[in-house]
Design a protein around this motif. Sequence first.
Motif, PDB file in Angstrom:
ATOM      1  N   UNK A  14      12.453   6.649 -12.649  1.00  0.00           N
ATOM      2  CA  UNK A  14      13.111   5.408 -13.087  1.00  0.00           C
ATOM      3  C   UNK A  14      14.176   5.613 -14.174  1.00  0.00           C
ATOM      4  N   UNK A  15      13.999   6.590 -15.065  1.00  0.00           N
ATOM      5  CA  UNK A  15      14.979   6.775 -16.150  1.00  0.00           C
ATOM      6  C   UNK A  15      16.087   7.762 -15.799  1.00  0.00           C
ATOM      7  N   UNK A  16      16.080   8.270 -14.577  1.00  0.00           N
ATOM      8  CA  UNK A  16      17.125   9.226 -14.171  1.00  0.00           C
ATOM      9  C   UNK A  16      18.254   8.459 -13.485  1.00  0.00           C
ATOM     10  N   UNK A  17      19.484   8.635 -13.965  1.00  0.00           N
ATOM     11  CA  UNK A  17      20.580   7.851 -13.377  1.00  0.00           C
ATOM     12  C   UNK A  17      20.941   8.308 -11.968  1.00  0.00           C
TER      13      UNK A  17
ATOM     14  N   UNK B 294      14.882   9.651  -2.557  1.00  0.00           N
ATOM     15  CA  UNK B 294      13.738   8.795  -2.897  1.00  0.00           C
ATOM     16  C   UNK B 294      13.973   8.213  -4.290  1.00  0.00           C
ATOM     17  N   UNK B 295      14.042   6.915  -4.385  1.00  0.00           N
ATOM     18  CA  UNK B 295      14.175   6.229  -5.674  1.00  0.00           C
ATOM     19  C   UNK B 295      12.776   5.771  -6.106  1.00  0.00           C
ATOM     20  N   UNK B 296      12.314   6.286  -7.249  1.00  0.00           N
ATOM     21  CA  UNK B 296      11.016   5.851  -7.776  1.00  0.00           C
ATOM     22  C   UNK B 296      11.172   4.491  -8.447  1.00  0.00           C
ATOM     23  N   UNK B 297      10.325   3.557  -8.053  1.00  0.00           N
ATOM     24  CA  UNK B 297      10.367   2.231  -8.668  1.00  0.00           C
ATOM     25  C   UNK B 297       9.141   1.995  -9.564  1.00  0.00           C
ATOM     26  N   UNK B 298       8.414   3.085  -9.849  1.00  0.00           N
ATOM     27  CA  UNK B 298       7.419   3.141 -10.933  1.00  0.00           C
ATOM     28  C   UNK B 298       7.532   4.547 -11.504  1.00  0.00           C
ATOM     29  N   UNK B 299       6.938   4.764 -12.670  1.00  0.00           N
ATOM     30  CA  UNK B 299       6.847   6.139 -13.159  1.00  0.00           C
ATOM     31  C   UNK B 299       5.758   6.840 -12.352  1.00  0.00           C
ATOM     32  N   UNK B 300       6.079   8.003 -11.780  1.00  0.00           N
ATOM     33  CA  UNK B 300       5.141   8.621 -10.851  1.00  0.00           C
ATOM     34  C   UNK B 300       3.853   9.056 -11.526  1.00  0.00           C
ATOM     35  N   UNK B 301       2.785   9.050 -10.747  1.00  0.00           N
ATOM     36  CA  UNK B 301       1.497   9.518 -11.261  1.00  0.00           C
ATOM     37  C   UNK B 301       0.322   8.722 -10.727  1.00  0.00           C
TER      38      UNK B 301
ATOM     39  N   UNK C  83       9.351  -1.779 -10.965  1.00  0.00           N
ATOM     40  CA  UNK C  83      10.342  -1.881 -12.049  1.00  0.00           C
ATOM     41  C   UNK C  83      11.611  -2.502 -11.467  1.00  0.00           C
ATOM     42  N   UNK C  84      11.955  -3.681 -11.954  1.00  0.00           N
ATOM     43  CA  UNK C  84      13.010  -4.489 -11.310  1.00  0.00           C
ATOM     44  C   UNK C  84      14.368  -3.799 -11.255  1.00  0.00           C
ATOM     45  N   UNK C  85      14.713  -3.039 -12.305  1.00  0.00           N
ATOM     46  CA  UNK C  85      16.063  -2.466 -12.276  1.00  0.00           C
ATOM     47  C   UNK C  85      16.213  -1.339 -11.253  1.00  0.00           C
ATOM     48  N   UNK C  86      15.112  -1.030 -10.544  1.00  0.00           N
ATOM     49  CA  UNK C  86      15.216  -0.073  -9.436  1.00  0.00           C
ATOM     50  C   UNK C  86      16.135  -0.608  -8.339  1.00  0.00           C
ATOM     51  N   UNK C  87      16.246  -1.917  -8.236  1.00  0.00           N
ATOM     52  CA  UNK C  87      17.118  -2.507  -7.212  1.00  0.00           C
ATOM     53  C   UNK C  87      18.556  -2.083  -7.452  1.00  0.00           C
ATOM     54  N   UNK C  88      18.952  -2.113  -8.714  1.00  0.00           N
ATOM     55  CA  UNK C  88      20.309  -1.690  -9.061  1.00  0.00           C
ATOM     56  C   UNK C  88      20.479  -0.190  -8.794  1.00  0.00           C
TER      57      UNK C  88
ATOM     58  N   UNK D  65       4.721  -7.392  -0.396  1.00  0.00           N
ATOM     59  CA  UNK D  65       5.376  -8.472   0.357  1.00  0.00           C
ATOM     60  C   UNK D  65       6.358  -9.258  -0.506  1.00  0.00           C
ATOM     61  N   UNK D  66       6.156  -9.248  -1.818  1.00  0.00           N
ATOM     62  CA  UNK D  66       7.002 -10.072  -2.686  1.00  0.00           C
ATOM     63  C   UNK D  66       8.376  -9.450  -2.950  1.00  0.00           C
ATOM     64  N   UNK D  67       8.504  -8.135  -2.753  1.00  0.00           N
ATOM     65  CA  UNK D  67       9.798  -7.518  -3.099  1.00  0.00           C
ATOM     66  C   UNK D  67      10.418  -6.706  -1.966  1.00  0.00           C
ATOM     67  N   UNK D  68       9.715  -6.571  -0.844  1.00  0.00           N
ATOM     68  CA  UNK D  68      10.201  -5.674   0.201  1.00  0.00           C
ATOM     69  C   UNK D  68      11.547  -6.143   0.764  1.00  0.00           C
ATOM     70  N   UNK D  69      11.738  -7.437   0.852  1.00  0.00           N
ATOM     71  CA  UNK D  69      13.008  -7.940   1.374  1.00  0.00           C
ATOM     72  C   UNK D  69      14.165  -7.578   0.445  1.00  0.00           C
ATOM     73  N   UNK D  70      13.913  -7.686  -0.855  1.00  0.00           N
ATOM     74  CA  UNK D  70      14.973  -7.357  -1.828  1.00  0.00           C
ATOM     75  C   UNK D  70      15.346  -5.883  -1.786  1.00  0.00           C
ATOM     76  N   UNK D  71      14.352  -5.011  -1.661  1.00  0.00           N
ATOM     77  CA  UNK D  71      14.683  -3.582  -1.686  1.00  0.00           C
ATOM     78  C   UNK D  71      15.449  -3.198  -0.425  1.00  0.00           C
TER      79      UNK D  71
END
Length: 225
Positions: free
Chosen positions: A116-119, A134-141, A148-153, A179-185
């Motif tokens: 998430x913190x890697x540009x 692969x874009x991580x939308x949580x910190x892995x582990x 994490x919402x800014x993953x969309x950007x 189901x709540x965010x799959x459409x956005x991603x």
Amino acid sequence: MIQIAPSILSANFAALGHDIALVERGGADLIHVDVMDGHFVPNITIGPVVVRAVKRVATKPLDVHLMIEAPDRYIADFVKAGADMVSVHVEAVPHLHRTVELIKSLGAKAGVVLNPATPAAALEAIAPDVDFVLVMSVNPGFGGQAFIRHSLDKVRRVRDLLTRAGSSAPIEIDGGIDLSNVAEVVAAGASILVAGNAIFGTPDAEGATRALRAAAAGSRAGSPA
Ligand code: DX5
Ligand code: ZN
């Protein structure tokens, strides 16, 4: 094309064959396998021995996400064990081009992963060489963390960067997908959708896989699949 990749991290490890059969019946396209070493991430999961066992029962390709230090030492073992796709973290690899070429030379698809913190710009020089990002939308582990919402950007930026590099490589997204965010991603440009908790954390992994695909497809109404 949308691909659903259930993460077995949230499956029942004492009944992996059963759980994999369920999601395959639900229409899974890939089986996502999270490999953690207790160093790169604060958790330990599975190694090539388990990948080999999974390969014997899975009918879909294995998407092996390496969250380990010095992945070059183990990539051949994972491919021999049955990995069809192998992704490595840009934060874990000093010679990323060499690692990507190694994966490809062994006959697997090569992916690079951004925390998430890697540009997105960290991909600039490797973009033409990768088979997927692969874009991580949580910190892995761990499974079951919040998206994490800014993953969309980040997904949009990676899409732009790949296009500028002349690449149509797909973007995979991993972490907190439901189901709540799959459409956005999907609208942002991701087409390989990893989900652990949203599938195996439900009483009906088969139905949850199907529901996720339907929700993802809905977001593309009116645009080519
Ligand atoms: C996190 C893993 C993910 C995880 C996703 O480190 O890379 O693949 O299993 O699980 P959910 O979908 O529960 O966030
Ligand atoms: Zn993963």
